[in-house]
Write a protein that holds these residues in place. Sequence first.
Motif, PDB file in Angstrom:
ATOM      1  N   GLY A 399      -1.627  31.899  -0.531  1.00 43.84           N
ATOM      2  CA  GLY A 399      -2.040  31.340   0.353  1.00 43.84           C
ATOM      3  C   GLY A 399      -2.340  32.367   1.954  1.00 43.84           C
ATOM      4  O   GLY A 399      -2.443  32.134   2.265  1.00 43.84           O
ATOM      5  N   VAL A 400      -2.810  33.876   1.403  1.00 40.37           N
ATOM      6  CA  VAL A 400      -2.424  34.603   2.583  1.00 40.37           C
ATOM      7  C   VAL A 400      -4.034  35.307   1.983  1.00 40.37           C
ATOM      8  O   VAL A 400      -4.384  35.326   1.060  1.00 40.37           O
ATOM      9  CB  VAL A 400      -1.492  35.575   2.230  1.00 40.37           C
ATOM     10  N   GLU A 401      -4.838  35.148   3.484  1.00 43.09           N
ATOM     11  CA  GLU A 401      -5.978  35.646   3.296  1.00 43.09           C
ATOM     12  C   GLU A 401      -5.916  37.008   3.711  1.00 43.09           C
ATOM     13  O   GLU A 401      -5.048  37.729   3.463  1.00 43.09           O
ATOM     14  CB  GLU A 401      -6.859  35.571   4.465  1.00 43.09           C
ATOM     15  N   PRO A 402      -7.044  38.022   2.163  1.00 42.03           N
ATOM     16  CA  PRO A 402      -6.862  39.191   2.227  1.00 42.03           C
ATOM     17  C   PRO A 402      -7.174  40.566   3.390  1.00 42.03           C
ATOM     18  O   PRO A 402      -5.994  41.712   3.055  1.00 42.03           O
ATOM     19  CB  PRO A 402      -8.312  39.617   0.885  1.00 42.03           C
ATOM     20  N   SER A 403      -7.594  39.841   4.754  1.00 43.16           N
ATOM     21  CA  SER A 403      -7.233  39.995   5.422  1.00 43.16           C
ATOM     22  C   SER A 403      -5.646  40.860   5.703  1.00 43.16           C
ATOM     23  O   SER A 403      -5.722  41.410   6.853  1.00 43.16           O
ATOM     24  CB  SER A 403      -8.306  39.810   6.534  1.00 43.16           C
ATOM     25  N   GLU A 404      -4.974  39.840   5.638  1.00 46.78           N
ATOM     26  CA  GLU A 404      -3.615  39.492   5.768  1.00 46.78           C
ATOM     27  C   GLU A 404      -2.248  39.560   4.908  1.00 46.78           C
ATOM     28  O   GLU A 404      -1.744  39.971   5.249  1.00 46.78           O
ATOM     29  CB  GLU A 404      -3.452  38.014   6.965  1.00 46.78           C
ATOM     30  N   ALA A 405      -3.190  40.932   3.804  1.00 46.00           N
ATOM     31  CA  ALA A 405      -2.373  40.022   2.812  1.00 46.00           C
ATOM     32  C   ALA A 405      -0.955  41.807   3.043  1.00 46.00           C
ATOM     33  O   ALA A 405       0.186  41.738   2.833  1.00 46.00           O
ATOM     34  CB  ALA A 405      -3.110  40.934   1.353  1.00 46.00           C
ATOM     35  N   GLY A 406      -1.832  42.662   4.015  1.00 44.10           N
ATOM     36  CA  GLY A 406      -0.416  43.688   4.420  1.00 44.10           C
ATOM     37  C   GLY A 406       0.381  43.227   5.591  1.00 44.10           C
ATOM     38  O   GLY A 406       1.585  44.167   5.349  1.00 44.10           O
ATOM     39  N   LEU A 407      -0.357  42.747   6.725  1.00 43.83           N
ATOM     40  CA  LEU A 407       0.913  41.944   6.967  1.00 43.83           C
ATOM     41  C   LEU A 407       2.174  41.293   6.139  1.00 43.83           C
ATOM     42  O   LEU A 407       2.928  40.959   6.851  1.00 43.83           O
ATOM     43  CB  LEU A 407       0.418  40.667   8.681  1.00 43.83           C
ATOM     44  N   ALA A 408       1.416  40.648   5.617  1.00 44.69           N
ATOM     45  CA  ALA A 408       2.273  39.557   4.480  1.00 44.69           C
ATOM     46  C   ALA A 408       3.420  39.984   3.528  1.00 44.69           C
ATOM     47  O   ALA A 408       4.802  39.561   3.240  1.00 44.69           O
ATOM     48  CB  ALA A 408       1.549  38.534   3.794  1.00 44.69           C
ATOM     49  N   SER A 409       3.006  41.157   3.413  1.00 48.81           N
ATOM     50  CA  SER A 409       4.000  42.635   2.716  1.00 48.81           C
ATOM     51  C   SER A 409       4.608  42.682   3.092  1.00 48.81           C
ATOM     52  O   SER A 409       6.238  43.552   3.195  1.00 48.81           O
ATOM     53  CB  SER A 409       2.781  43.551   2.002  1.00 48.81           C
ATOM     54  N   GLY A 410       4.444  43.455   4.604  1.00 53.26           N
ATOM     55  CA  GLY A 410       5.495  43.923   5.314  1.00 53.26           C
ATOM     56  C   GLY A 410       6.610  42.993   5.641  1.00 53.26           C
ATOM     57  O   GLY A 410       7.633  42.923   6.217  1.00 53.26           O
ATOM     58  N   LEU A 411       6.114  41.788   6.158  1.00 50.69           N
ATOM     59  CA  LEU A 411       6.763  40.657   6.104  1.00 50.69           C
ATOM     60  C   LEU A 411       7.945  40.246   5.392  1.00 50.69           C
ATOM     61  O   LEU A 411       9.079  39.871   5.617  1.00 50.69           O
ATOM     62  CB  LEU A 411       5.718  39.188   6.748  1.00 50.69           C
ATOM     63  N   VAL A 412       7.296  40.333   4.175  1.00 52.17           N
ATOM     64  CA  VAL A 412       8.682  39.582   3.401  1.00 52.17           C
ATOM     65  C   VAL A 412       9.645  41.088   3.387  1.00 52.17           C
ATOM     66  O   VAL A 412      10.673  40.513   2.724  1.00 52.17           O
ATOM     67  CB  VAL A 412       8.217  39.694   1.564  1.00 52.17           C
ATOM     68  N   ASN A 413       8.952  41.920   3.152  1.00 55.08           N
ATOM     69  CA  ASN A 413      10.264  43.570   3.241  1.00 55.08           C
ATOM     70  C   ASN A 413      10.519  43.766   4.521  1.00 55.08           C
ATOM     71  O   ASN A 413      12.198  43.629   4.314  1.00 55.08           O
ATOM     72  CB  ASN A 413       8.994  45.555   2.988  1.00 55.08           C
ATOM     73  N   THR A 414      10.807  43.857   5.345  1.00 53.88           N
ATOM     74  CA  THR A 414      11.047  42.710   6.466  1.00 53.88           C
ATOM     75  C   THR A 414      12.431  41.816   6.654  1.00 53.88           C
ATOM     76  O   THR A 414      13.425  42.051   6.938  1.00 53.88           O
ATOM     77  CB  THR A 414      10.221  42.559   8.062  1.00 53.88           C
ATOM     78  N   SER A 415      11.934  40.739   5.511  1.00 50.42           N
ATOM     79  CA  SER A 415      12.997  39.803   5.836  1.00 50.42           C
ATOM     80  C   SER A 415      13.596  40.320   4.778  1.00 50.42           C
ATOM     81  O   SER A 415      15.107  40.084   4.822  1.00 50.42           O
ATOM     82  CB  SER A 415      12.195  38.761   4.682  1.00 50.42           C
ATOM     83  N   ALA A 416      13.680  41.222   4.397  1.00 48.40           N
ATOM     84  CA  ALA A 416      14.377  41.858   2.632  1.00 48.40           C
ATOM     85  C   ALA A 416      15.492  42.705   3.505  1.00 48.40           C
ATOM     86  O   ALA A 416      16.651  42.501   3.920  1.00 48.40           O
ATOM     87  CB  ALA A 416      13.697  42.138   1.704  1.00 48.40           C
ATOM     88  N   GLN A 417      14.958  43.109   4.714  1.00 50.63           N
ATOM     89  CA  GLN A 417      15.691  44.734   5.418  1.00 50.63           C
ATOM     90  C   GLN A 417      16.893  43.855   6.221  1.00 50.63           C
ATOM     91  O   GLN A 417      17.789  44.450   6.248  1.00 50.63           O
ATOM     92  CB  GLN A 417      15.063  45.956   5.832  1.00 50.63           C
ATOM     93  N   VAL A 418      15.715  43.656   7.006  1.00 47.29           N
ATOM     94  CA  VAL A 418      16.880  42.843   8.381  1.00 47.29           C
ATOM     95  C   VAL A 418      17.769  41.437   7.831  1.00 47.29           C
ATOM     96  O   VAL A 418      18.946  41.873   7.987  1.00 47.29           O
ATOM     97  CB  VAL A 418      15.773  42.420   9.245  1.00 47.29           C
ATOM     98  N   GLY A 419      17.060  40.849   6.928  1.00 45.75           N
ATOM     99  CA  GLY A 419      18.424  39.643   5.744  1.00 45.75           C
ATOM    100  C   GLY A 419      19.304  40.754   5.098  1.00 45.75           C
ATOM    101  O   GLY A 419      20.647  39.973   5.171  1.00 45.75           O
ATOM    102  N   GLY A 420      19.365  42.175   5.023  1.00 47.94           N
ATOM    103  CA  GLY A 420      20.367  42.600   4.316  1.00 47.94           C
ATOM    104  C   GLY A 420      21.536  43.411   4.221  1.00 47.94           C
ATOM    105  O   GLY A 420      22.132  43.361   4.927  1.00 47.94           O
ATOM    106  N   ALA A 421      20.888  44.064   5.907  1.00 47.55           N
ATOM    107  CA  ALA A 421      21.506  44.902   7.132  1.00 47.55           C
ATOM    108  C   ALA A 421      22.216  43.306   8.068  1.00 47.55           C
ATOM    109  O   ALA A 421      24.336  43.555   8.321  1.00 47.55           O
ATOM    110  CB  ALA A 421      20.517  45.125   7.681  1.00 47.55           C
ATOM    111  N   LEU A 422      21.555  42.882   8.060  1.00 43.06           N
ATOM    112  CA  LEU A 422      22.412  41.092   8.735  1.00 43.06           C
ATOM    113  C   LEU A 422      23.888  41.071   7.453  1.00 43.06           C
ATOM    114  O   LEU A 422      25.571  40.691   7.455  1.00 43.06           O
ATOM    115  CB  LEU A 422      22.106  40.138   9.052  1.00 43.06           C
ATOM    116  N   GLY A 423      23.503  40.822   6.628  1.00 41.15           N
ATOM    117  CA  GLY A 423      24.306  40.423   5.785  1.00 41.15           C
ATOM    118  C   GLY A 423      25.102  41.130   5.242  1.00 41.15           C
ATOM    119  O   GLY A 423      26.946  40.920   4.793  1.00 41.15           O
ATOM    120  N   LEU A 424      24.983  42.418   5.364  1.00 39.93           N
ATOM    121  CA  LEU A 424      25.922  43.627   4.441  1.00 39.93           C
ATOM    122  C   LEU A 424      26.713  44.301   5.763  1.00 39.93           C
ATOM    123  O   LEU A 424      27.950  43.603   5.781  1.00 39.93           O
ATOM    124  CB  LEU A 424      25.272  44.877   4.404  1.00 39.93           C
ATOM    125  N   ALA A 425      26.290  43.967   7.052  1.00 34.90           N
ATOM    126  CA  ALA A 425      27.468  43.895   8.587  1.00 34.90           C
ATOM    127  C   ALA A 425      28.766  42.862   8.482  1.00 34.90           C
ATOM    128  O   ALA A 425      29.299  43.017   8.547  1.00 34.90           O
ATOM    129  CB  ALA A 425      26.495  44.107   9.611  1.00 34.90           C
TER     130      ALA A 425
END
Length: 501
Positions: A399-425
């Motif tokens: 459901g993501v427009e091609p022009s926003e694919a990079g944003l969506a990619s960065g968003l899902v990676n950010t969710s993983a990194q911030v969630g992982g850092a918070l969870g580990l702490a």
Amino acid sequence: MLTSETTTPLHQPEPEDRSRWVALVVLCTGMLMIVLDATVVNVALPTIQDDLGFSQSSLAWVVNAYMIAFGGLLLLTGRLGDLLSRRGMVLAGLAVFSGASALCGLSQSDAMLVVARFVQGVGGAMASAVILGMIVTMFPEPREQAKAIGVFAFVASAGGAVGLLAGGVLTQAISWHWIFFINLPIGLATAVLALRLIPADRGPGIDRSTDFLGAVLVTGALMVLVYTIVSPAAQDGWGASSTLLFGAGGLVLLGLFVAREATAATPLVPLSIFRSRAVTGANLVQGLAVVGMFSTFFLGALYLERVLHYDALEIGLAFLPTTLLMGALSLRWSEVLVMRFGARRTLIPGLGLVAVALLLFARSPVDGSYWVDVLPVMALMGTGAGLAFPALMNLAMSGVEPSEAGLASGLVNTSAQVGGALGLAVLATLSTGETDRLTAAGEALPQALNGGYHLAYLVGAGVLALALVVAVVVLERDPAPEPVAGRAAGPVRTDLVCEPA
């Protein structure tokens, strides 16, 4: 940026069929190099501490410096890739990452290594933020896209386990310096092949209407929040004044960013992207699910080292079944399962298996046997992650427009990194507190350590249960499977968009 080459719009996949799959391997190789670097250092930390004279408190910055830069810049670099050039962003990121890796390997002081790790995190964010968006535009056909995302999901989720094995092998066989030097030939080869196989692209560019204020606010907010999680919260506790101060500052910056995006003429992150239940739900589930994965990779490695007395290489080998099962499912079966049953139906049992794995680990004894107490956990974890993470990636990019694919990619990676850092702490703090309590009550150190790990695993399992609830409640149901025998299942829905209230 790329004036000497014939460029193509971001939304048009140009490579021939075979070249696209080779390009996928190239992109995933670069991603693997970046992802495993987050964990490859962990097994080498004691050696690095002895060699460079780190204090116990400053040693954490070898990991934290990387995570702050990496997690803080993913959204910004993903959006800049959309606006400028995704291929250009990947190439620039590989150059920065490889150069910083050389500096890490050459470090002769603790300060030099920490600074080089921060720069390495910047390069890692630049290169990895747009890769998933590139894959989605290169493979627009649903079945091929599901298979390609399965490959990416394996690399993104199994990289942590691969890093533990690689770190153990390199540290024991050569020296800790080579966990960084090995990135140089890989980064160079990836960049050369990317230049040849991935067509040049060009976005609309940056002009006066570009949301520079939003870029500063979101980058500052994410960096401050990640810093809060990995430093004052982990060291001083969640109720400490430093934790509350930095946490409040990060939340204020995040609130200002949301307010800015709601009013900007050309926002850096269009808030309309969150109207998609698939995107919103997948990112929530991703942030919660990685808590369980991080607790297994990090606290599980500590259990093997400090309670069962495994060395670095044995720890890496212990996690090998997880990697192999994740690879088999992600690379061979994820596309089949997602196309046959739908992403949501594939995700939910996968999350359940990860939760069961954590519950099993919460009963591991101090004299545990690998075959009885560890291997079943690794098998369930690999199976669950191999089912869940490819499905999550499919949902996050649907459901993501091609022009926003990079944003969506960065968003899902950010969710993983911030969630992982918070969870580990959080889990590390809970584990340490329980160990201190048991030690004060007269428990021997191995039993006290294990008691702390058990509490962390139980909390991780509870977080996975919450992720299951989000998946069931927020994500829309998949279309009904194709009932006709011998007939291929219908394509994955990509229009899972929730209408505004």
